[in-house]
Enzyme design. Structure first.
Site, mmCIF file in Angstrom:
data_model
loop_
_atom_site.group_PDB
_atom_site.id
_atom_site.type_symbol
_atom_site.label_atom_id
_atom_site.label_comp_id
_atom_site.label_asym_id
_atom_site.label_seq_id
_atom_site.Cartn_x
_atom_site.Cartn_y
_atom_site.Cartn_z
ATOM 1 N N THR A 1 65.564 64.891 99.124
ATOM 2 C CA THR A 1 65.471 63.590 99.779
ATOM 3 C C THR A 1 64.756 63.806 101.114
ATOM 4 O OG1 THR A 1 67.500 63.882 101.065
ATOM 5 C CG2 THR A 1 67.739 62.983 98.815
ATOM 6 N N THR B 1 84.128 67.073 105.650
ATOM 7 C CA THR B 1 83.885 66.841 107.078
ATOM 8 C C THR B 1 85.157 66.397 107.800
ATOM 9 O OG1 THR B 1 82.770 65.313 108.603
ATOM 10 C CG2 THR B 1 83.081 64.521 106.375
ATOM 11 N N ASP B 2 85.216 66.670 109.096
ATOM 12 C CA ASP B 2 86.363 66.192 109.890
ATOM 13 C C ASP B 2 86.378 64.666 110.000
ATOM 14 O OD1 ASP B 2 84.219 65.844 111.641
ATOM 15 O OD2 ASP B 2 85.086 66.994 113.294
ATOM 16 N N GLU B 3 85.239 64.035 109.693
ATOM 17 C CA GLU B 3 85.177 62.570 109.853
ATOM 18 C C GLU B 3 86.095 61.831 108.880
ATOM 19 O OE1 GLU B 3 81.453 60.718 110.544
ATOM 20 O OE2 GLU B 3 80.719 62.367 111.773
ATOM 21 N N TYR C 1 79.840 56.390 105.540
ATOM 22 C CA TYR C 1 79.642 57.827 105.256
ATOM 23 C C TYR C 1 80.984 58.523 105.078
ATOM 24 C CZ TYR C 1 79.299 62.791 106.427
ATOM 25 O OH TYR C 1 79.450 64.160 106.421
ATOM 26 N N LYS D 1 82.823 60.368 101.806
ATOM 27 C CA LYS D 1 83.251 61.773 101.792
ATOM 28 C C LYS D 1 84.760 61.856 101.480
ATOM 29 C CE LYS D 1 81.126 65.033 102.734
ATOM 30 N NZ LYS D 1 80.280 65.944 101.892
ATOM 31 N N ASN E 1 78.070 70.397 113.311
ATOM 32 C CA ASN E 1 77.258 71.626 113.314
ATOM 33 C C ASN E 1 76.000 71.423 114.132
ATOM 34 O OD1 ASN E 1 77.613 73.368 110.176
ATOM 35 N ND2 ASN E 1 79.123 72.092 111.178
ATOM 36 N N ASN F 1 78.967 63.519 124.458
ATOM 37 C CA ASN F 1 77.540 63.467 124.124
ATOM 38 C C ASN F 1 76.674 63.581 125.382
ATOM 39 O OD1 ASN F 1 78.286 63.114 121.474
ATOM 40 N ND2 ASN F 1 78.224 60.875 121.594
HETATM 41 P P1 NAD Z 1 71.540 67.261 105.201
HETATM 42 O O1 NAD Z 1 71.374 65.784 105.162
HETATM 43 O O2 NAD Z 1 70.752 68.061 106.176
HETATM 44 O O3 NAD Z 1 71.234 67.880 103.761
HETATM 45 C C1 NAD Z 1 71.661 67.269 102.567
HETATM 46 C C2 NAD Z 1 70.897 67.924 101.418
HETATM 47 O O4 NAD Z 1 71.379 67.340 100.199
HETATM 48 C C3 NAD Z 1 69.386 67.673 101.473
HETATM 49 O O5 NAD Z 1 68.698 68.863 101.178
HETATM 50 C C4 NAD Z 1 69.156 66.634 100.388
HETATM 51 O O6 NAD Z 1 67.870 66.711 99.791
HETATM 52 C C5 NAD Z 1 70.254 66.985 99.400
HETATM 53 N N1 NAD Z 1 70.634 65.854 98.546
HETATM 54 C C6 NAD Z 1 70.876 64.574 98.925
HETATM 55 N N2 NAD Z 1 71.180 63.829 97.839
HETATM 56 C C7 NAD Z 1 71.172 64.671 96.764
HETATM 57 C C8 NAD Z 1 71.441 64.510 95.376
HETATM 58 N N3 NAD Z 1 71.757 63.319 94.854
HETATM 59 N N4 NAD Z 1 71.346 65.595 94.577
HETATM 60 C C9 NAD Z 1 70.983 66.806 95.066
HETATM 61 N N5 NAD Z 1 70.702 67.004 96.373
HETATM 62 C C10 NAD Z 1 70.820 65.956 97.218
HETATM 63 O O7 NAD Z 1 73.101 67.510 105.379
HETATM 64 P P2 NAD Z 1 73.871 68.674 106.145
HETATM 65 O O8 NAD Z 1 74.041 68.291 107.568
HETATM 66 O O9 NAD Z 1 73.264 69.955 105.772
HETATM 67 O O10 NAD Z 1 75.309 68.546 105.461
HETATM 68 C C11 NAD Z 1 75.604 69.255 104.275
HETATM 69 C C12 NAD Z 1 77.045 68.935 103.866
HETATM 70 O O11 NAD Z 1 77.927 69.309 104.902
HETATM 71 C C13 NAD Z 1 77.283 67.462 103.609
HETATM 72 O O12 NAD Z 1 78.136 67.350 102.493
HETATM 73 C C14 NAD Z 1 77.987 66.973 104.871
HETATM 74 O O13 NAD Z 1 78.850 65.902 104.576
HETATM 75 C C15 NAD Z 1 78.749 68.202 105.281
HETATM 76 N N6 NAD Z 1 79.015 68.368 106.720
HETATM 77 C C16 NAD Z 1 78.000 68.283 107.625
HETATM 78 C C17 NAD Z 1 78.272 68.519 108.973
HETATM 79 C C18 NAD Z 1 77.185 68.451 110.036
HETATM 80 O O14 NAD Z 1 77.482 68.520 111.215
HETATM 81 N N7 NAD Z 1 75.914 68.348 109.665
HETATM 82 C C19 NAD Z 1 79.573 68.814 109.384
HETATM 83 C C20 NAD Z 1 80.582 68.868 108.427
HETATM 84 C C21 NAD Z 1 80.293 68.659 107.096
HETATM 85 O O1 DAU Z 2 81.807 65.666 112.432
HETATM 86 C C1 DAU Z 2 81.039 66.105 111.351
HETATM 87 C C2 DAU Z 2 79.891 65.159 111.122
HETATM 88 O O2 DAU Z 2 78.984 65.386 112.197
HETATM 89 C C3 DAU Z 2 79.211 65.359 109.783
HETATM 90 O O3 DAU Z 2 80.112 65.038 108.744
HETATM 91 C C4 DAU Z 2 77.958 64.477 109.679
HETATM 92 O O4 DAU Z 2 77.268 64.756 108.472
HETATM 93 C C5 DAU Z 2 77.056 64.779 110.865
HETATM 94 O O5 DAU Z 2 75.938 63.919 110.832
HETATM 95 C C6 DAU Z 2 77.814 64.609 112.169
HETATM 96 O O6 DAU Z 2 78.144 63.225 112.372
HETATM 97 P P1 DAU Z 2 77.988 62.523 113.806
HETATM 98 O O7 DAU Z 2 77.887 61.068 113.624
HETATM 99 O O8 DAU Z 2 79.028 63.032 114.744
HETATM 100 O O9 DAU Z 2 76.574 63.171 114.246
HETATM 101 P P2 DAU Z 2 75.319 62.565 115.021
HETATM 102 O O10 DAU Z 2 74.463 63.734 115.367
HETATM 103 O O11 DAU Z 2 74.695 61.442 114.272
HETATM 104 O O12 DAU Z 2 75.967 61.999 116.342
HETATM 105 C C7 DAU Z 2 76.697 62.848 117.225
HETATM 106 C C8 DAU Z 2 77.163 61.996 118.386
HETATM 107 O O13 DAU Z 2 76.014 61.624 119.175
HETATM 108 C C9 DAU Z 2 77.822 60.696 117.952
HETATM 109 O O14 DAU Z 2 78.871 60.391 118.864
HETATM 110 C C10 DAU Z 2 76.716 59.656 118.093
HETATM 111 C C11 DAU Z 2 75.879 60.194 119.244
HETATM 112 N N1 DAU Z 2 74.425 59.885 119.185
HETATM 113 C C12 DAU Z 2 73.743 60.219 118.047
HETATM 114 C C13 DAU Z 2 72.380 59.973 117.937
HETATM 115 C C14 DAU Z 2 71.634 60.321 116.679
HETATM 116 C C15 DAU Z 2 73.777 59.316 120.280
HETATM 117 O O15 DAU Z 2 74.384 59.047 121.308
HETATM 118 N N2 DAU Z 2 72.431 59.066 120.159
HETATM 119 C C16 DAU Z 2 71.710 59.352 119.038
HETATM 120 O O16 DAU Z 2 70.483 59.062 119.010
#
Ligand code: NAD
Ligand code: DAU
Length: 353
Positions: A49, A138-140, A163, A167, A193, A262
């Protein structure tokens, strides 16, 4: 039939189906596996995607022990075929729609991928007799905290965004497959992360990118929302520890005990980049914005023997350095559709709400 893996007893020879392995955490996880497990084979199923990018896999892509398949986890026939073709003994499911803001404007695909996709994987894994299923959650799913306390594994699920609701639904399905069918499942729930290869819709890479380009840094609301930050490689290590040593049916919280507002993060990044705080722009808040997350990861430390290895200072330095050193990656993922996305999300959002 393609055979990979030489049996369930020797971890080094295992074959893992990693889904979403071209995304941020998934690609870091694939790299982590190749660096730490010399004989492991990886089947990487990713739909590519907007968030998935083969460039994030670097030289992992062409390793003989890496088998990349472009496709969706919602495609039962494809998943079945892969589980017949490869001797997979475990699945680590990263594949998801992961961005809260996008879930507010377009929730449908979150249900398709995060809920139906997880169900498809569980059903096919069960039929194929896959030995272990690890759901990356996720913690969310726990909702929002007040000023004190931290989420534990027994905190009731109370998701607030489309979202996190999707999850949480997936987590319930994973639990149901364990409870009903005796499947060997693990759920990990991690905090925010940061690190290399994160798509610049998320806070850190978006702010780094905008600051480098001298563009406004859009802080939502008052900027005092709190997240608990963990370097991505530490998350990968925790997932692998849970995969190897976790108990069937258990949930493990993962986090770095590193709470930051933030605004403090954005100021820190500006200081590192040598850019002025005048770039900070307060914009309308995210609807339903969770105020504070904090993770109690004591169970993962005790039962998995996991500890974060990277301090926040080290992680931030490495992350900023990585984005500065990889403009081509940033350019590639932000060309085309990203421009339209940015305009839609931030074009009319020029004041604090
Ligand atoms: P990301 O959006 O960077 O990556 C998601 C990946 O999944 C992409 O490579 C996308 O192409 C693939 N994908 C999407 N739909 C798909 C489908 N239908 N089939 C196969 N592949 C598909 O996400 P991320 O930040 O790497 O998060 C990965 C996982 O970790 C997620 O499940 C998210 O909920 C969880 N998570 C993320 C964070 C964070 O801070 N980013 C924290 C805790 C948990
Ligand atoms: O807690 C784990 C989650 O962390 C994961 O499950 C999600 O996949 C990941 O996207 C992340 O979610 P958040 O909503 O916390 O992440 P984001 O980076 O979108 O936002 C982090 C914080 O920053 C949130 O309080 C919103 C704020 N923010 C975000 C963006 C993109 C801003 O203030 N400005 C921005 O432009």
């Amino acid at each position: 039939m393609i055979r990979c893996g030489k049996g369930l007893t020797d971890m080094r020879n295992r074959c893992i189906l990693v889904t979403g392995g071209a995304g941020f955490i998934g690609s870091n996880f694939v790299r982590f596996l190749f660096e730490t497990e010399p004989a492991i084979e990886v089947v990487n199923l990713d739909a590519l995607t907007y968030a998935g990018n083969l460039a994030s896999l670097g030289d992992c892509l062409n390793r003989p022990r890496h088998h990349f398949v472009r496709g969706s986890i919602t495609n039962a026939e494809l998943v079945r075929l892969l589980l017949q073709q490869y001797t997979v003994d475990g699945i680590v499911n990263f594949a998801a729609e992961s961005h809260v803001d996008r879930s507010i404007t377009g929730p449908q695909v979150f249900i398709e991928t995060n809920v139906k996709g997880t169900l498809t994987l569980l059903a096919e894994a069960r039929t194929a007799g896959v030995a272990r299923f690890l759901q990356v959650s996720t913690d969310e799913v726990y909702g929002s905290l007040g000023q004190t306390g931290a989420f534990t594994e027994t905190t009731p699920l109370s998701p607030n965004s489309p979202y996190s609701a999707s999850k949480a639904a997936a987590d319930h399905l994973v639990h149901a497959y364990h409870h009903t069918h005796g499947m060997d499942t693990i759920i990990t729930r991690c905090s925010n992360n940061y690190g290399p290869y994160q798509f610049p819709e998320k806070l850190l890479p978006l702010m780094i990118m905008n600051a480098r380009r001298d563009r406004p840094l859009p802080v939502y609301g008052d900027g005092l929302h709190v997240r608990d930050w963990l370097y991505v490689r530490d998350h990968c290590a925790a997932i692998w520890a849970a995969y190897q040593r976790g108990k069937p049916g258990e949930v493990y919280n993962i986090g770095g005990s590193n709470e930051m507002t933030n605004l403090d993060i954005v100021r820190l990044l500006l200081a590192r980049l040598g850019k002025p705080e005048s770039l900070i722009t307060y914009v309308q808040d995210r609807p339903g914005h969770d105020r504070r997350y904090a993770i109690d990861a004591d169970k993962a430390r005790r039962e998995l023997g996991w500890e974060p290895a990277v301090t926040f200072e080290q992680g931030i330095a490495a992350t900023v350095e990585w984005y500065q050193g990889n403009p081509a990656w940033l350019e590639e993922v932000t060309s085309g559709a990203y421009q339209a996305y940015y305009e839609k999300m931030y074009g009319n959002r020029d004041r604090a709400g």
